[in-house]
Design a protein around this motif. Sequence first.
Motif, PDB file in Angstrom:
ATOM      1  N   MET A  77      57.931  22.341 142.124  1.00 17.09           N
ATOM      2  CA  MET A  77      57.047  21.754 141.133  1.00 17.09           C
ATOM      3  C   MET A  77      56.779  22.807 140.065  1.00 17.09           C
ATOM      4  SD  MET A  77      56.768  18.776 142.440  1.00 17.09           S
ATOM      5  CE  MET A  77      55.498  17.971 141.478  1.00 17.09           C
ATOM      6  N   GLY A  78      57.610  22.754 139.012  1.00 18.44           N
ATOM      7  CA  GLY A  78      57.535  23.755 137.959  1.00 18.44           C
ATOM      8  C   GLY A  78      58.901  24.332 137.690  1.00 18.44           C
ATOM      9  N   ALA A  79      59.332  24.284 136.421  1.00 17.34           N
ATOM     10  CA  ALA A  79      60.696  24.686 136.075  1.00 17.34           C
ATOM     11  C   ALA A  79      60.719  25.864 135.121  1.00 17.34           C
ATOM     12  CB  ALA A  79      61.457  23.499 135.476  1.00 17.34           C
ATOM     13  N   GLY A  80      59.762  26.781 135.281  1.00 16.06           N
ATOM     14  CA  GLY A  80      59.828  28.034 134.545  1.00 16.06           C
ATOM     15  C   GLY A  80      60.916  28.915 135.123  1.00 16.06           C
ATOM     16  N   SER A  81      60.987  30.150 134.672  1.00 16.08           N
ATOM     17  CA  SER A  81      62.079  31.020 135.112  1.00 16.08           C
ATOM     18  C   SER A  81      62.021  31.290 136.613  1.00 16.08           C
ATOM     19  CB  SER A  81      62.055  32.339 134.326  1.00 16.08           C
ATOM     20  OG  SER A  81      60.791  32.976 134.438  1.00 16.08           O
ATOM     21  N   TRP A  82      60.834  31.584 137.167  1.00 19.91           N
ATOM     22  CA  TRP A  82      60.751  31.887 138.594  1.00 19.91           C
ATOM     23  C   TRP A  82      60.880  30.620 139.423  1.00 19.91           C
ATOM     24  CZ3 TRP A  82      62.237  34.061 142.451  1.00 19.91           C
ATOM     25  CH2 TRP A  82      61.516  34.328 143.618  1.00 19.91           C
ATOM     26  N   GLY A  83      60.278  29.532 138.997  1.00 22.11           N
ATOM     27  CA  GLY A  83      60.438  28.283 139.721  1.00 22.11           C
ATOM     28  C   GLY A  83      61.895  27.858 139.804  1.00 22.11           C
ATOM     29  N   THR A  84      62.619  28.009 138.699  1.00 22.38           N
ATOM     30  CA  THR A  84      64.039  27.654 138.678  1.00 22.38           C
ATOM     31  C   THR A  84      64.854  28.594 139.552  1.00 22.38           C
ATOM     32  OG1 THR A  84      63.783  26.792 136.424  1.00 22.38           O
ATOM     33  CG2 THR A  84      66.021  27.254 137.174  1.00 22.38           C
ATOM     34  N   ALA A  85      64.572  29.885 139.456  1.00 21.64           N
ATOM     35  CA  ALA A  85      65.316  30.860 140.266  1.00 21.64           C
ATOM     36  C   ALA A  85      65.084  30.628 141.753  1.00 21.64           C
ATOM     37  CB  ALA A  85      64.912  32.283 139.885  1.00 21.64           C
ATOM     38  N   PHE A  86      63.848  30.322 142.143  1.00 26.89           N
ATOM     39  CA  PHE A  86      63.578  30.098 143.565  1.00 26.89           C
ATOM     40  C   PHE A  86      64.198  28.783 144.037  1.00 26.89           C
ATOM     41  CE2 PHE A  86      60.848  28.966 147.248  1.00 26.89           C
ATOM     42  CZ  PHE A  86      61.209  30.029 148.056  1.00 26.89           C
ATOM     43  N   ALA A  87      64.231  27.787 143.167  1.00 30.78           N
ATOM     44  CA  ALA A  87      64.924  26.541 143.517  1.00 30.78           C
ATOM     45  C   ALA A  87      66.401  26.815 143.778  1.00 30.78           C
ATOM     46  CB  ALA A  87      64.761  25.520 142.387  1.00 30.78           C
ATOM     47  N   LYS A  88      66.985  27.708 142.996  1.00 32.27           N
ATOM     48  CA  LYS A  88      68.382  28.111 143.183  1.00 32.27           C
ATOM     49  C   LYS A  88      68.559  28.773 144.549  1.00 32.27           C
ATOM     50  CE  LYS A  88      72.011  30.766 140.747  1.00 32.27           C
ATOM     51  NZ  LYS A  88      72.377  31.801 141.704  1.00 32.27           N
ATOM     52  N   VAL A  89      67.631  29.655 144.911  1.00 30.10           N
ATOM     53  CA  VAL A  89      67.676  30.310 146.222  1.00 30.10           C
ATOM     54  C   VAL A  89      67.621  29.268 147.339  1.00 30.10           C
ATOM     55  CG1 VAL A  89      66.408  31.816 147.808  1.00 30.10           C
ATOM     56  CG2 VAL A  89      66.668  32.483 145.416  1.00 30.10           C
ATOM     57  N   LEU A  90      66.684  28.354 147.255  1.00 31.09           N
ATOM     58  CA  LEU A  90      66.549  27.315 148.280  1.00 31.09           C
ATOM     59  C   LEU A  90      67.827  26.505 148.426  1.00 31.09           C
ATOM     60  CD1 LEU A  90      62.964  26.044 147.390  1.00 31.09           C
ATOM     61  CD2 LEU A  90      63.618  27.024 149.589  1.00 31.09           C
TER      62      LEU A  90
ATOM     63  N   THR B 105      64.762  19.220 144.749  1.00 33.34           N
ATOM     64  CA  THR B 105      64.468  18.509 143.514  1.00 33.34           C
ATOM     65  C   THR B 105      63.498  19.361 142.711  1.00 33.34           C
ATOM     66  OG1 THR B 105      64.750  16.326 144.508  1.00 33.34           O
ATOM     67  CG2 THR B 105      63.477  16.430 142.475  1.00 33.34           C
ATOM     68  N   ILE B 106      63.774  19.552 141.431  1.00 27.82           N
ATOM     69  CA  ILE B 106      62.901  20.328 140.547  1.00 27.82           C
ATOM     70  C   ILE B 106      62.140  19.375 139.628  1.00 27.82           C
ATOM     71  CG2 ILE B 106      62.765  22.139 138.803  1.00 27.82           C
ATOM     72  CD1 ILE B 106      65.409  23.220 139.772  1.00 27.82           C
ATOM     73  N   TRP B 107      60.815  19.467 139.657  1.00 28.60           N
ATOM     74  CA  TRP B 107      59.992  18.733 138.698  1.00 28.60           C
ATOM     75  C   TRP B 107      59.741  19.628 137.490  1.00 28.60           C
ATOM     76  CZ3 TRP B 107      55.261  20.171 136.660  1.00 28.60           C
ATOM     77  CH2 TRP B 107      54.646  19.229 135.826  1.00 28.60           C
ATOM     78  N   ALA B 108      59.973  19.082 136.293  1.00 27.94           N
ATOM     79  CA  ALA B 108      59.711  19.800 135.048  1.00 27.94           C
ATOM     80  C   ALA B 108      58.707  18.999 134.220  1.00 27.94           C
ATOM     81  CB  ALA B 108      60.997  20.008 134.257  1.00 27.94           C
ATOM     82  N   ARG B 109      57.792  19.680 133.597  1.00 31.08           N
ATOM     83  CA  ARG B 109      56.798  19.018 132.751  1.00 31.08           C
ATOM     84  C   ARG B 109      57.442  18.339 131.556  1.00 31.08           C
ATOM     85  NH1 ARG B 109      54.423  21.165 128.338  1.00 31.08           N
ATOM     86  NH2 ARG B 109      55.276  23.202 128.887  1.00 31.08           N
ATOM     87  N   ARG B 110      58.479  18.989 131.000  1.00 37.45           N
ATOM     88  CA  ARG B 110      59.149  18.458 129.813  1.00 37.45           C
ATOM     89  C   ARG B 110      60.401  17.678 130.222  1.00 37.45           C
ATOM     90  NH1 ARG B 110      60.156  23.933 126.925  1.00 37.45           N
ATOM     91  NH2 ARG B 110      61.475  22.629 125.578  1.00 37.45           N
ATOM     92  N   PRO B 111      60.510  16.421 129.785  1.00 35.83           N
ATOM     93  CA  PRO B 111      61.673  15.606 130.176  1.00 35.83           C
ATOM     94  C   PRO B 111      63.013  16.224 129.795  1.00 35.83           C
ATOM     95  CG  PRO B 111      59.959  14.215 129.237  1.00 35.83           C
ATOM     96  CD  PRO B 111      59.526  15.632 129.019  1.00 35.83           C
TER      97      PRO B 111
END
Length: 325
Positions: A1-14, A22-28
């Motif tokens: 929940m959050g697609a900033g740089s760290w949120g995206t990087a950790f999603a990549k790790v997972l 699934t990544i939720w981003a505030r901006r469509p």
Amino acid sequence: MGAGSWGTAFAKVLAEAGTEVTIWARRPEVAKAIDDEHRNPFYLPNAQLPPVRGTADHRVALDGADLVVLAVPSQSLRGNLAAWRDAIADDSTLLSLAKGVETGTLLRMSEVIAEVTGAASDRIAVLSGPNLAGEIAERQPAATVIACTDADRAAAVQKACATGYFRPYTNTDVIGAEIGGACKNVIALASGIAAGMGLGDNTSASIITRGLAEIIRLGVALGAQPATLAGLAGIGDLVATCTSELSRNRSFGYVLGKGGSMLEAQAATSGQVAEGVKSCTSVRALAAAHGVEMPLTNAVHQVCHSGLSVGEAVENLLGRRVKPE
């Protein structure tokens, strides 16, 4: 929940650890780029993501999720959680990546999560360590700490994110992990200011060491274990954030140390205010409430919010009475 740089990087790790993500981003437009191209050109442009879903609908992201990773800034966590809580499964693990102390309430992030969602403390975990997003996205070796009062739940999160380059350790000291993560951003601002002033390695080492002393004093007053703050979530995270040019907090402080304004420092960090700028006030207030002396934190607060010049801040610090270490 959050697609900033760290949120995206950790999603990549997972995802690379074999976890469905699934990544939720505030901006469509961010969600669309993640879903269509498996890239986040807005916050982590050089990283190719494994197959992950992107969505701007929190209900889609949270549907059936066993692990909910909260990767929004600390001061916006409460508002986001209030919108999300009804879609969060009753037994899901809530993992906080946010590092800060909430303004006004002086609550740690795990406390905010518990208050807003009603989740028991043993469902709430925090992740903290020397984890610069850009390096992790490049699969450079790194370690981290996952802290949860439920050791089995911490181990489950550990398994979900362990890869050949990302090594998670577990801990039950949530307070220590959170205080280390919140305070290191403030000390990194001081480190950046010193570097911007042209001061050298002796100064840097002194700031890191005395900064750690401040962090340990506050942590212990709140119930943390000193050993946690001597590990990855404490000194490890502190060293990385204070010394790396990838650190937004250090970069922000560097501009201030060069004589730049707050607006110029914000412009130099992609238009984003460094977390430590917001956290220094709440960390300072939390320390005062517990009778803990934090001179570096106080100096950063005065520079960022009270109009004190960096030169005056250094003079004030050096002018303090001498005492035993």
